[in-house]
Design a protein around this motif. Structure first.
Motif, PDB file in Angstrom:
ATOM      1  N   THR A  87       0.861  -1.184   0.000  1.00 13.72           N
ATOM      2  CA  THR A  87       0.000   0.000   0.000  1.00 13.72           C
ATOM      3  C   THR A  87       0.894   1.230   0.000  1.00 13.72           C
ATOM      4  OG1 THR A  87      -1.730  -1.134   1.247  1.00 13.72           O
ATOM      5  CG2 THR A  87      -1.849   1.261   1.151  1.00 13.72           C
ATOM      6  N   VAL A  88       0.639   2.128  -0.931  1.00 12.01           N
ATOM      7  CA  VAL A  88       1.423   3.356  -1.010  1.00 12.01           C
ATOM      8  C   VAL A  88       0.490   4.555  -0.961  1.00 12.01           C
ATOM      9  CG1 VAL A  88       3.287   2.271  -2.317  1.00 12.01           C
ATOM     10  CG2 VAL A  88       1.399   3.378  -3.553  1.00 12.01           C
ATOM     11  N   MET A  89       1.034   5.662  -0.520  1.00 12.24           N
ATOM     12  CA  MET A  89       0.335   6.939  -0.563  1.00 12.24           C
ATOM     13  C   MET A  89       1.051   7.803  -1.589  1.00 12.24           C
ATOM     14  SD  MET A  89      -0.236   9.753   2.496  1.00 12.24           S
ATOM     15  CE  MET A  89      -1.467   8.764   3.347  1.00 12.24           C
ATOM     16  N   LEU A  90       0.311   8.299  -2.559  1.00  7.37           N
ATOM     17  CA  LEU A  90       0.921   9.106  -3.609  1.00  7.37           C
ATOM     18  C   LEU A  90       0.752  10.581  -3.304  1.00  7.37           C
ATOM     19  CD1 LEU A  90       2.390   9.295  -6.297  1.00  7.37           C
ATOM     20  CD2 LEU A  90       0.152   9.257  -7.430  1.00  7.37           C
ATOM     21  N   ALA A  91       1.861  11.255  -3.035  1.00 10.06           N
ATOM     22  CA  ALA A  91       1.820  12.686  -2.770  1.00 10.06           C
ATOM     23  C   ALA A  91       1.363  13.445  -4.015  1.00 10.06           C
ATOM     24  CB  ALA A  91       3.205  13.170  -2.349  1.00 10.06           C
ATOM     25  N   ILE A 112      -3.355   5.057  -1.783  1.00 10.54           N
ATOM     26  CA  ILE A 112      -4.050   6.127  -1.068  1.00 10.54           C
ATOM     27  C   ILE A 112      -3.674   7.414  -1.785  1.00 10.54           C
ATOM     28  CG2 ILE A 112      -4.311   7.376   1.108  1.00 10.54           C
ATOM     29  CD1 ILE A 112      -3.481   4.789   2.551  1.00 10.54           C
ATOM     30  N   ALA A 113      -4.639   8.017  -2.455  1.00 12.23           N
ATOM     31  CA  ALA A 113      -4.382   9.204  -3.260  1.00 12.23           C
ATOM     32  C   ALA A 113      -4.471  10.445  -2.385  1.00 12.23           C
ATOM     33  CB  ALA A 113      -5.369   9.289  -4.418  1.00 12.23           C
ATOM     34  N   VAL A 133      -7.261   2.639  -6.295  1.00 11.63           N
ATOM     35  CA  VAL A 133      -7.362   3.619  -5.214  1.00 11.63           C
ATOM     36  C   VAL A 133      -8.208   3.042  -4.088  1.00 11.63           C
ATOM     37  CG1 VAL A 133      -8.248   5.891  -4.540  1.00 11.63           C
ATOM     38  CG2 VAL A 133      -6.994   5.613  -6.687  1.00 11.63           C
ATOM     39  N   THR A 134      -7.621   2.940  -2.921  1.00  6.80           N
ATOM     40  CA  THR A 134      -8.309   2.354  -1.776  1.00  6.80           C
ATOM     41  C   THR A 134      -8.793   3.396  -0.777  1.00  6.80           C
ATOM     42  OG1 THR A 134      -6.195   2.054  -0.627  1.00  6.80           O
ATOM     43  CG2 THR A 134      -6.989   0.214  -1.956  1.00  6.80           C
ATOM     44  N   ALA A 135      -8.267   4.606  -0.867  1.00  8.87           N
ATOM     45  CA  ALA A 135      -8.685   5.690   0.031  1.00  8.87           C
ATOM     46  C   ALA A 135      -8.176   7.005  -0.540  1.00  8.87           C
ATOM     47  CB  ALA A 135      -8.129   5.481   1.437  1.00  8.87           C
ATOM     48  N   LEU A 136      -8.788   8.084  -0.089  1.00  5.74           N
ATOM     49  CA  LEU A 136      -8.309   9.420  -0.378  1.00  5.74           C
ATOM     50  C   LEU A 136      -7.836  10.076   0.913  1.00  5.74           C
ATOM     51  CD1 LEU A 136     -10.992  11.002  -2.776  1.00  5.74           C
ATOM     52  CD2 LEU A 136      -8.954   9.676  -3.386  1.00  5.74           C
TER      53      LEU A 136
END
Length: 275
Positions: A87-91, A112-113, A133-136
């Motif tokens: 799982t990554v969060m894209l800045a 996670i966008a 996309v799993t979350a914002l």
């Protein structure tokens, strides 16, 4: 793929500080190993090496990547490929194409966008519907910077109107897509009262979690998201009363319909998540 549990308390940890990884993971529900803003440019490579050598629980770990189009993005993805983190969060996510770039580089990962620029907020609905996309999450400071502003908050500590608009826009986009939304960090670490107030509002508004930047903030966020005994009992009593009713009814002098019952069910769900 399905995303990891969202919290309620996520904690950012600079990826160039591996001595903090374990403590962050112990204290928070999910740790976000940050390769972006928490790391100085000169320390980026060391951060990626530390990330590659880490062995945290993949089900409770997120890696924040630098934005698509930056020189660090491809290097970040290369580092993540050597780990078990999925799982990554894209800045600074600004479009579905940005999400696609992550998936192209990393395969079947959850994204996670992070919508924290004017373009990202405006495109939040399309981003939320993107594959993977799993979350914002939304961010206030980068948003205001992208507009040429100087501060996301008033002198009294409350968000300016543009930040509140962005917060609502991203939350609504996530809700429309059926995914969770993470509330932005509260940067005044010493102001626990302000954090508590903001976290209470996040819960009441429908955010799934809130991010934090210091371990001391985790307990405050957890308290806000965990209903107290009286709130749980009120919800149970209301749902019990509804079992003998058909359609709209009156309970303790108030009109009750299906949306109100859904509020009560949400309280019980949070109580279960809180243990």
């Amino acid at each position: 793929m399905s995303g990891i549990p969202l919290g309620p308390a996520l904690l950012f940890c600079p990826a160039d500080r591996p001595e903090r990884y374990g403590k962050a993971a112990e204290r928070a529900d999910t740790v976000i190993l940050d390769l972006e803003d928490a790391v100085a440019p000169a320390a980026k490579e060391a951060a990626r090496r530390a990330l590659a050598a880490s062995v945290l629980d993949p089900d409770r770990t997120v890696v924040r990547l630098n934005a698509v189009g930056t020189p660090d993005f491809a290097l970040d993805c290369e580092a993540v490929r050597g780990t078990n983190y999925r799982t990554v969060m894209l800045a600074k996510t600004e479009s579905p194409d940005d999400v696609a770039a992550v998936r192209s580089a990393l395969g079947d990962v959850g994204v996670i966008a992070l919508c924290e620029t004017a373009r990202g907020v405006v495109n939040a609905v399309e981003i939320a519907g993107s594959d993977g996309v799993t979350a914002l999450m939304w961010g206030a400071e980068d948003l205001v910077a992208s507009l040429g502003g100087t501060s996301s908050r008033t002198a009294g500590g409350t968000y300016r109107a543009v930040a509140l608009h962005a917060r609502s826009q991203v939350l609504l986009a996530a809700g429309a897509a059926g995914i969770g939304c993470i509330d932005a960090v509260f940067v005044d670490i010493a102001d626990t009262e302000g954090l508590s107030t903001e976290a209470d509002d996040a819960v009441a508004s429908g955010f799934a979690a809130k991010a934090s930047i210091h371990p001391s903030q985790v307990a405050v966020i957890r308290t806000a998201f965990a209903p107290d005994d009286a709130e749980v009992e009120r919800a149970r009593a209301l749902l019990a009363a509804a079992e003998g009713e058909r359609g709209v009814f009156t309970y303790e002098g108030r009109m009750v319909d299906e949306p109100i019952l859904r509020h009560a069910r949400s309280v019980l769900v949070r109580a279960g998540v809180a243990g």
